[in-house]
Design an enzyme around this catalytic site. Structure first.
Site, PDB file in Angstrom:
ATOM      1  N   THR A   1       7.078  -6.428   0.081  1.00  0.00           N
ATOM      2  CA  THR A   1       6.226  -6.876   2.157  1.00  0.00           C
ATOM      3  C   THR A   1       6.966  -7.408   2.664  1.00  0.00           C
ATOM      4  O   THR A   1       6.592  -6.811   3.692  1.00  0.00           O
ATOM      5  CB  THR A   1       5.254  -8.521   0.798  1.00  0.00           C
ATOM      6  OG1 THR A   1       4.942  -8.436  -0.437  1.00  0.00           O
ATOM      7  CG2 THR A   1       5.004  -9.458   2.207  1.00  0.00           C
TER       8      THR A   1
ATOM      9  N   PHE B   1       2.654   0.352  -1.352  1.00  0.00           N
ATOM     10  CA  PHE B   1       1.536   0.482  -1.144  1.00  0.00           C
ATOM     11  C   PHE B   1       1.218  -0.719   0.340  1.00  0.00           C
ATOM     12  O   PHE B   1      -0.171  -0.831   0.462  1.00  0.00           O
ATOM     13  CB  PHE B   1       0.668   0.080  -2.164  1.00  0.00           C
ATOM     14  CG  PHE B   1       0.804  -1.764  -2.626  1.00  0.00           C
ATOM     15  CD1 PHE B   1       0.148  -2.860  -2.386  1.00  0.00           C
ATOM     16  CD2 PHE B   1       2.116  -2.324  -3.622  1.00  0.00           C
ATOM     17  CE1 PHE B   1       0.672  -3.858  -2.855  1.00  0.00           C
ATOM     18  CE2 PHE B   1       2.637  -3.284  -4.137  1.00  0.00           C
ATOM     19  CZ  PHE B   1       1.642  -4.390  -4.303  1.00  0.00           C
ATOM     20  N   LYS B   2       2.088  -1.852   0.259  1.00  0.00           N
ATOM     21  CA  LYS B   2       1.676  -2.981   1.599  1.00  0.00           C
ATOM     22  C   LYS B   2       1.808  -2.362   2.536  1.00  0.00           C
ATOM     23  O   LYS B   2       1.547  -3.010   3.459  1.00  0.00           O
ATOM     24  CB  LYS B   2       3.170  -3.876   1.087  1.00  0.00           C
ATOM     25  CG  LYS B   2       2.600  -4.680  -0.549  1.00  0.00           C
ATOM     26  CD  LYS B   2       4.211  -5.669  -0.714  1.00  0.00           C
ATOM     27  CE  LYS B   2       4.076  -6.133  -2.254  1.00  0.00           C
ATOM     28  NZ  LYS B   2       5.037  -6.787  -2.754  1.00  0.00           N
ATOM     29  N   ASP B   3       2.385  -1.073   3.359  1.00  0.00           N
ATOM     30  CA  ASP B   3       2.062  -0.780   4.317  1.00  0.00           C
ATOM     31  C   ASP B   3       0.705  -0.280   4.733  1.00  0.00           C
ATOM     32  O   ASP B   3       0.003  -0.395   5.520  1.00  0.00           O
ATOM     33  CB  ASP B   3       2.462   0.943   4.640  1.00  0.00           C
ATOM     34  CG  ASP B   3       4.250   0.805   4.325  1.00  0.00           C
ATOM     35  OD1 ASP B   3       4.823  -0.402   5.307  1.00  0.00           O
ATOM     36  OD2 ASP B   3       4.701   1.717   3.446  1.00  0.00           O
TER      37      ASP B   3
END
Length: 466
Positions: A144, A111-113
């Site tokens: 991250t 999800f950090k993309d």
């Protein structure tokens, strides 16, 4: 848009300044001075927008005055045009009124993309205009680091140093960081745990003398407001895809540093009808103990099969506390001083905690239960959850308040990143996506350093001013 510190003793900044600042000079975190508000009719009018255009609607008020509207849309088109799924954040149904929001179709499968691809391009946009170069310093418990490196590797004005706990991230996570080529990319494996790495990053922002005044540090951890801002979008997107805003939604969020779930809280403040936010944790359950017992006490970090959540101190929780304490910076500074001392059990004012419990629930999930949920959901649907998402599903099912509204668990990563958990659940490893099929054959580059701030500063200075 102006930003203020949660501790009330730092200057107001613009978005551009916040992007380049990280921690406020008083040790606090920056938050918007005013939160954009939308009516249900306005949110409803966004229903048919593709993801990148919806992202512009949500994000632009936070950057107005620092980033041109057309430039922002170009950046967002580039970011989300590079995701492997055309819907960008598709929903997968796993039961009646129960969904997984797939947030792992970006280049590093996490999800950090969503945030870090955007942050990297915003940095380049701002630094080019200012004719400046910066040093990015970040700590990662898993995802991250690779997302930050992938998002900033092409930035011409950035050197990036990512600290991770040596031997305590999965092999796929490590290789996604250490195999990216670039003269501006440095991976530091710390002989310690994530919290030690994160503490060193925080201390470095407080004392940047090792950069000789020639560069400044920029944060890519979720203390950087640009991360939170970008994550707000998928709450709006998923809600609109399931009949929102005309009916409320509930969300369960696997969380370590509280950034992703704070984005949901922000969506609620902006006008999105959210009935419940579930804080889903593993055995590193400082937030669950606080929410359920009103006892804040930092326990020794435990290493689990969900390494991205192996965090003992949730930095972004301070942003929620700021609102709970009526945005009283002095009161919060005093509270954070006691919490950060890590000496005694700290309790919140019961009235303040009651305000949080109106929206938030929490649940801590054991490793055995994590594996069982992976097995159960696969048996019921043929769908393989990553272990972090499994924690979210378990917490959702244990705390759900209303079965008549959709419960959406944030699917934070692809299961291929977590071999130990997948094999423990009795499954064969899924294949790596096409763009990563040769990952295990790529050359790695990393430096192992002691968990010593002086040693890390010396290394960064040598590489920055070589």
């Amino acid at each position: 848009m102006k930003y203020i510190s949660t501790r009330g003793n730092a200057p107001e900044l613009t978005f551009e300044e916040v992007l380049l600042t990280g921690l406020a000079e008083d040790g606090g975190l920056y938050v918007p001075k005013d939160v954009p508000q939308y009516t249900l009719a306005e949110i409803e009018s966004w229903r048919d927008l593709p993801y990148a255009e919806l992202a512009h609607k949500v994000i632009y008020p936070f950057v107005e005055g620092s980033v041109d509207s057309e430039a922002l849309q170009t950046i967002l088109n580039e970011v989300y045009g590079g995701f492997a799924h055309k819907a960008v954040a598709p929903l997968q149904q796993i039961d009646h009124n129960e969904y997984v929001l797939e947030l792992f179709h970006g280049p590093t499968l996490a999800f950090k993309d969503f945030a870090l691809q955007t942050l990297g391009r915003l940095l380049d946009y701002v630094l080019e205009r200012r004719h400046e170069k910066v040093v990015i310093m970040g700590a990662t418990s898993g995802d991250t680091g690779s997302a930050a490196i992938e998002g900033t590797k092409a930035c011409k004005n950035v050197d990036i140093f990512i600290l991770h706990p040596h031997g305590k991230v999965s092999e796929v996570q490590r290789r996604q960081m250490t195999t990216v080529k670039g003269d501006n990319i440095f991976n530091i494996a710390i002989e310690g745990n994530f919290d030690q790495a994160q503490d060193m990053v925080k201390a470095s922002f407080g004392n940047q003398g090792f950069l000789k005044g020639e560069r400044k540090l920029v944060a890519v951890n979720s203390i950087n407001w640009a991360r939170i801002m970008s994550q707000i979008v998928y709450y709006f997107y998923s809600s609109l895809n399931l009949g929102g805003p005309l009916r409320p939604m509930a969300y369960s969020v696997p969380t370590g540093n509280f950034g992703d779930i704070f984005a949901g809280y922000m969506a609620k403040k902006m006008g999105l009808p959210i009935d419940q936010l579930v804080i889903a944790t593993n055995s590193n359950d400082v937030l669950h103990r606080l929410m359920s017992k009103n006892q804040y006490e930092v326990h020794p970090l435990q290493h689990t099969i969900t390494p991205s959540m192996d965090i003992a101190v949730s930095s972004n929780f301070e942003r929620l506390l700021f609102d709970l304490y009526d945005r009283d910076g002095a009161a919060l500074a005093e509270l954070m001083g006691r919490m950060n001392a890590k000496k005694d059990v700290v309790s919140l004012d019961e009235e303040k905690l009651a305000k949080a419990r109106v929206l938030f629930d929490s649940f801590a999930v054991s490793e055995d239960d994590t594996v069982k949920v992976m097995q159960d959901v696969f048996a019921e649907t043929g769908y393989l959850l990553d272990p972090h998402t499994a924690i979210g599903v378990k917490a959702a099912r244990e705390t759900r308040r209303n079965n008549n509204i959709p419960m959406i668990t944030l699917g934070t990563a692809h299961p291929v990143k977590f071999e130990d958990a997948v094999k423990r659940a009795g499954f064969d490893m899924p294949n790596l996506p096409h763009h990563l099929t040769d990952l295990m054959d790529r050359e790695e580059r990393l430096d192992v350093l002691p968990a010593d701030l002086e040693a890390v500063h010396k290394f960064i200075a040598q590489k920055t001013f070589k």
